[in-house]
Design an enzyme around this catalytic site. Structure first.
Site, PDB file in Angstrom:
ATOM      1  N   PRO A 244     -32.982  35.331 -25.759  1.00  0.00           N
ATOM      2  CA  PRO A 244     -32.689  36.619 -26.396  1.00  0.00           C
ATOM      3  C   PRO A 244     -32.509  36.472 -27.906  1.00  0.00           C
ATOM      4  CG  PRO A 244     -31.352  36.338 -24.420  1.00  0.00           C
ATOM      5  CD  PRO A 244     -32.076  35.043 -24.636  1.00  0.00           C
TER       6      PRO A 244
ATOM      7  N   ARG B 115     -72.704  59.088 -25.574  1.00  0.00           N
ATOM      8  CA  ARG B 115     -71.916  60.251 -26.021  1.00  0.00           C
ATOM      9  C   ARG B 115     -72.649  60.947 -27.165  1.00  0.00           C
ATOM     10  NH1 ARG B 115     -68.099  63.894 -24.402  1.00  0.00           N
ATOM     11  NH2 ARG B 115     -66.893  64.667 -26.174  1.00  0.00           N
TER      12      ARG B 115
ATOM     13  N   GLY C  56     -62.938  58.558 -28.736  1.00  0.00           N
ATOM     14  CA  GLY C  56     -62.298  59.853 -28.990  1.00  0.00           C
ATOM     15  C   GLY C  56     -61.143  60.078 -28.023  1.00  0.00           C
TER      16      GLY C  56
ATOM     17  N   GLU D 245     -47.274  33.344 -28.328  1.00  0.00           N
ATOM     18  CA  GLU D 245     -47.818  32.012 -28.681  1.00  0.00           C
ATOM     19  C   GLU D 245     -47.820  31.787 -30.191  1.00  0.00           C
ATOM     20  OE1 GLU D 245     -48.812  29.788 -26.341  1.00  0.00           O
ATOM     21  OE2 GLU D 245     -48.715  31.116 -24.609  1.00  0.00           O
ATOM     22  N   GLY D 246     -46.699  32.095 -30.802  1.00  0.00           N
ATOM     23  CA  GLY D 246     -46.572  32.021 -32.248  1.00  0.00           C
ATOM     24  C   GLY D 246     -47.042  33.342 -32.817  1.00  0.00           C
TER      25      GLY D 246
HETATM   26  C1  LIG Z   1     -45.664  40.252 -22.386  1.00  0.00           C
HETATM   27  C2  LIG Z   1     -44.946  39.056 -22.886  1.00  0.00           C
HETATM   28  C3  LIG Z   1     -44.922  37.885 -22.125  1.00  0.00           C
HETATM   29  C4  LIG Z   1     -44.204  36.777 -22.568  1.00  0.00           C
HETATM   30  N1  LIG Z   1     -44.151  35.656 -21.773  1.00  0.00           N
HETATM   31  C5  LIG Z   1     -43.405  34.603 -22.170  1.00  0.00           C
HETATM   32  C6  LIG Z   1     -43.258  33.460 -21.313  1.00  0.00           C
HETATM   33  O1  LIG Z   1     -43.825  33.393 -20.226  1.00  0.00           O
HETATM   34  N2  LIG Z   1     -42.441  32.442 -21.730  1.00  0.00           N
HETATM   35  C7  LIG Z   1     -41.794  32.475 -22.929  1.00  0.00           C
HETATM   36  O2  LIG Z   1     -41.082  31.534 -23.225  1.00  0.00           O
HETATM   37  N3  LIG Z   1     -41.912  33.536 -23.760  1.00  0.00           N
HETATM   38  C8  LIG Z   1     -42.702  34.599 -23.408  1.00  0.00           C
HETATM   39  N4  LIG Z   1     -42.818  35.687 -24.233  1.00  0.00           N
HETATM   40  C9  LIG Z   1     -42.058  35.722 -25.484  1.00  0.00           C
HETATM   41  C10 LIG Z   1     -42.909  35.432 -26.707  1.00  0.00           C
HETATM   42  O3  LIG Z   1     -43.333  34.109 -26.703  1.00  0.00           O
HETATM   43  C11 LIG Z   1     -42.028  35.788 -27.923  1.00  0.00           C
HETATM   44  O4  LIG Z   1     -41.910  37.199 -27.945  1.00  0.00           O
HETATM   45  C12 LIG Z   1     -42.593  35.264 -29.220  1.00  0.00           C
HETATM   46  O5  LIG Z   1     -42.415  33.877 -29.276  1.00  0.00           O
HETATM   47  C13 LIG Z   1     -41.945  35.906 -30.432  1.00  0.00           C
HETATM   48  O6  LIG Z   1     -40.555  35.771 -30.355  1.00  0.00           O
HETATM   49  P1  LIG Z   1     -39.601  37.025 -30.592  1.00  0.00           P
HETATM   50  O7  LIG Z   1     -40.127  38.144 -29.760  1.00  0.00           O
HETATM   51  O8  LIG Z   1     -38.192  36.591 -30.387  1.00  0.00           O
HETATM   52  O9  LIG Z   1     -39.849  37.404 -32.096  1.00  0.00           O
HETATM   53  P2  LIG Z   1     -39.029  36.853 -33.370  1.00  0.00           P
HETATM   54  O10 LIG Z   1     -39.081  35.371 -33.417  1.00  0.00           O
HETATM   55  O11 LIG Z   1     -37.710  37.517 -33.425  1.00  0.00           O
HETATM   56  O12 LIG Z   1     -39.946  37.434 -34.535  1.00  0.00           O
HETATM   57  C14 LIG Z   1     -40.024  38.854 -34.771  1.00  0.00           C
HETATM   58  C15 LIG Z   1     -41.057  39.107 -35.841  1.00  0.00           C
HETATM   59  O13 LIG Z   1     -40.620  38.516 -37.073  1.00  0.00           O
HETATM   60  C16 LIG Z   1     -41.705  38.015 -37.817  1.00  0.00           C
HETATM   61  N5  LIG Z   1     -41.558  36.559 -37.998  1.00  0.00           N
HETATM   62  C17 LIG Z   1     -40.939  35.686 -37.152  1.00  0.00           C
HETATM   63  N6  LIG Z   1     -41.034  34.437 -37.598  1.00  0.00           N
HETATM   64  C18 LIG Z   1     -41.727  34.496 -38.756  1.00  0.00           C
HETATM   65  C19 LIG Z   1     -42.154  33.506 -39.713  1.00  0.00           C
HETATM   66  N7  LIG Z   1     -41.890  32.202 -39.546  1.00  0.00           N
HETATM   67  N8  LIG Z   1     -42.862  33.935 -40.772  1.00  0.00           N
HETATM   68  C20 LIG Z   1     -43.139  35.248 -40.966  1.00  0.00           C
HETATM   69  N9  LIG Z   1     -42.766  36.231 -40.095  1.00  0.00           N
HETATM   70  C21 LIG Z   1     -42.075  35.846 -39.011  1.00  0.00           C
HETATM   71  C22 LIG Z   1     -42.978  38.339 -36.997  1.00  0.00           C
HETATM   72  O14 LIG Z   1     -43.523  39.571 -37.420  1.00  0.00           O
HETATM   73  C23 LIG Z   1     -42.426  38.461 -35.585  1.00  0.00           C
HETATM   74  O15 LIG Z   1     -43.275  39.251 -34.721  1.00  0.00           O
HETATM   75  C24 LIG Z   1     -43.534  36.821 -23.819  1.00  0.00           C
HETATM   76  C25 LIG Z   1     -43.578  37.981 -24.598  1.00  0.00           C
HETATM   77  C26 LIG Z   1     -44.273  39.089 -24.153  1.00  0.00           C
HETATM   78  C27 LIG Z   1     -44.295  40.325 -25.009  1.00  0.00           C
END
Ligand SMILES: Cc1cc2nc3c(=O)[nH]c(=O)nc-3n(C[C@H](O)[C@H](O)[C@H](O)COP(=O)(O)OP(=O)(O)OC[C@H]3O[C@@H](n4cnc5c(N)ncnc54)[C@H](O)[C@@H]3O)c2cc1C
Length: 393
Positions: free
Chosen positions: A134, A274, A346, A370-371
């Site tokens: 979280p 279309r 559309g 994935e990053g």
């Molecule tokens: C459908 C779905 C499936 C998933 N499945 C998995 C899973 O199976 N296992 C798992 O472990 N995780 C899973 N995830 C989680 C996913 O890997 C994370 O959401 C992701 O790593 C980003 O972490 P966060 O959401 O906490 O974003 P944060 O780390 O809080 O980042 C929020 C935003 O801040 C910005 N930001 C963050 N870091 C930087 C930086 N270094 N430089 C510039 N900008 C930055 C970006 O815009 C980013 O989107 C899943 C997520 C989704 C939506």
């Protein structure tokens, strides 16, 4: 491009046959069902089991552990073709060698590989990977989940968020720290069985995209696992996680190329039939311009994916720059192609009658997982500026 790389990514006869087989499988077994299981938020278990029967689950894994021993370029081709119809099936095929299995394959013992990976490849078991928390997504090393050794076992406490495969995962590879002050050096990796006492799984409902995946919280409350479930040494967990995440980037990029190509397929078919103001909309140059951008973006992404796969086939240890280029280009191209696909359709683009609304919802998720793409953007620049040492070109 070096000659050996050109050779590696050329379409051999075997690769063409695999592409055709994947295309047939996607058309015959997936296409008629995908809209329904996406709406119902149901994982296509039977389809994935069928694919397992064809040797396609984690197909790059060596035959001694039950894999098919496919090269990475062919595997990327397979994932792209399947993802052209459903990237969630593409994800399922890549989990055993990617996000779930790569760390075990690199750092696990022979016994661990046979115990956890081989049944996955046969479709007998399923598994997920719990990295995100979280309070820490991108910043993996900052995890708050803890572990402590107690005799021959470890006790794990904490919570992971946004973890996929919660409905059918028989086990989860997850990560915990011995001491947060140690940073990366404190992290350990564990396999936690689904039925471990103290483990609670709470899927979220009604996500924007990736709907067939049950994604949610994985809460660990005094969960006890034997020391034989630890992957790698104490303190090697961060490296295990990075092996998984970095291999996962090839898959996510190949899936995004498949989704981008699906946007082109749907948009060109629609733009031919279309009619507006007496002519097919495909005759309008501004519509053609959108299609040109889609083709440019997706074909460039396909090249970067093949180049990354070729690096892996040549045994380049950590092709991180290539992984960032492939992930960034493929997921940005997919998002842009999906946006244009909805525009070209559309009003029908926002209905469930056509698949492009689903492509649009899923493409957005690709930019985050994935990053996140800002991270990859920064990495590409840091390699160019020389702020990062190793730069594989
Ligand atoms: C459908 C779905 C499936 C998933 N499945 C998995 C899973 O199976 N296992 C798992 O472990 N995780 C899973 N995830 C989680 C996913 O890997 C994370 O959401 C992701 O790593 C980003 O972490 P966060 O959401 O906490 O974003 P944060 O780390 O809080 O980042 C929020 C935003 O801040 C910005 N930001 C963050 N870091 C930087 C930086 N270094 N430089 C510039 N900008 C930055 C970006 O815009 C980013 O989107 C899943 C997520 C989704 C939506």
């Amino acid at each position: 491009m070096k000659n050996e790389q050109a050779e590696l990514i050329a379409d051999t006869a075997e690769r063409s046959a695999l592409r055709d087989a994947a295309r047939r499988f996607a058309a015959n077994e997936i296409a008629s069902q995908v809209a329904e299981y996406d709406r119902a938020e149901r994982f296509p278990l039977e389809i994935v089991r069928q694919a397992a029967g064809l040797g396609w689950l984690g197909a790059v894994i060596e035959p001694e552990f039950g894999g098919t021993g496919l090269d990475w370029v062919s595997f990327a081709t397979l994932i792209e073709e399947i993802s052209r119809v459903c990237h969630v099936v593409g994800l399922a095929l890549s989990l055993p060698s990617g996000l779930v299995g790569a760390g075990i394959l690199e750092y696990g013992t022979e016994e661990q590989k046979r115990r956890w990976i081989t049944p996955l490849l046969r479709g007998e078991t399923f598994a997920g990977a719990g990295v995100t928390e979280p309070g820490s997504g991108t910043d993996v090393a900052n995890m708050a989940t803890t572990c402590r050794r107690d005799g021959e076992s470890y006790v794990i406490n904490g919570a992971k968020a946004w973890i996929s495969m919660l409905d059918i995962g028989d086990w989860f590879i997850t990560f915990a720290t011995l001491d947060r002050r140690l940073g990366r050096e404190g992290v350990c990796a564990f396999v936690v069985p689904r039925d471990a006492p103290g483990l609670t799984l709470r899927p979220y409902k009604n996500k924007l995209g990736f709907r067939p995946l049950a994604t949610g919280d994985l809460v660990l409350d005094d969960v006890r696992v034997g020391a034989e479930n630890r992957i790698g040494e104490e303190g090697q967990g961060y490296a295990v996680a990075m092996a998984a995440v970095e291999t996962g980037r090839l898959s996510v990029a190949a899936r995004a190329v498949g989704l981008g190509q699906a946007c082109i397929d749907a948009s060109t078919a629609y733009a031919r039939q279309r009619r507006v103001m007496g002519q097919p909309i495909g005759r309008f140059q501004l519509v053609q311009s959108m299609i040109t951008d889609m083709v440019l973006g997706v074909e460039a992404a396909r090249y970067f994916v093949a180049r990354l796969a070729a690096c892996k086939d040549r045994g380049v240890p950590r092709p991180r720059r290539d992984a960032s280029l492939a992930k960034l280009q493929a997921t940005e191209a997919a998002m842009s192609a999906a946006t244009s696909a909805v525009q070209i359709h559309g009003a029908y683009g926002v209905s469930e009658e056509y698949p492009v609304a689903r492509y649009f919802r899923d493409a957005k998720v690709f930019q985050i997982i994935e990053g996140n793409n800002q991270l990859h953007r920064a990495m590409v620049a840091e390699y160019a500026l020389g702020f990062r040492g190793h730069s594989h070109a």
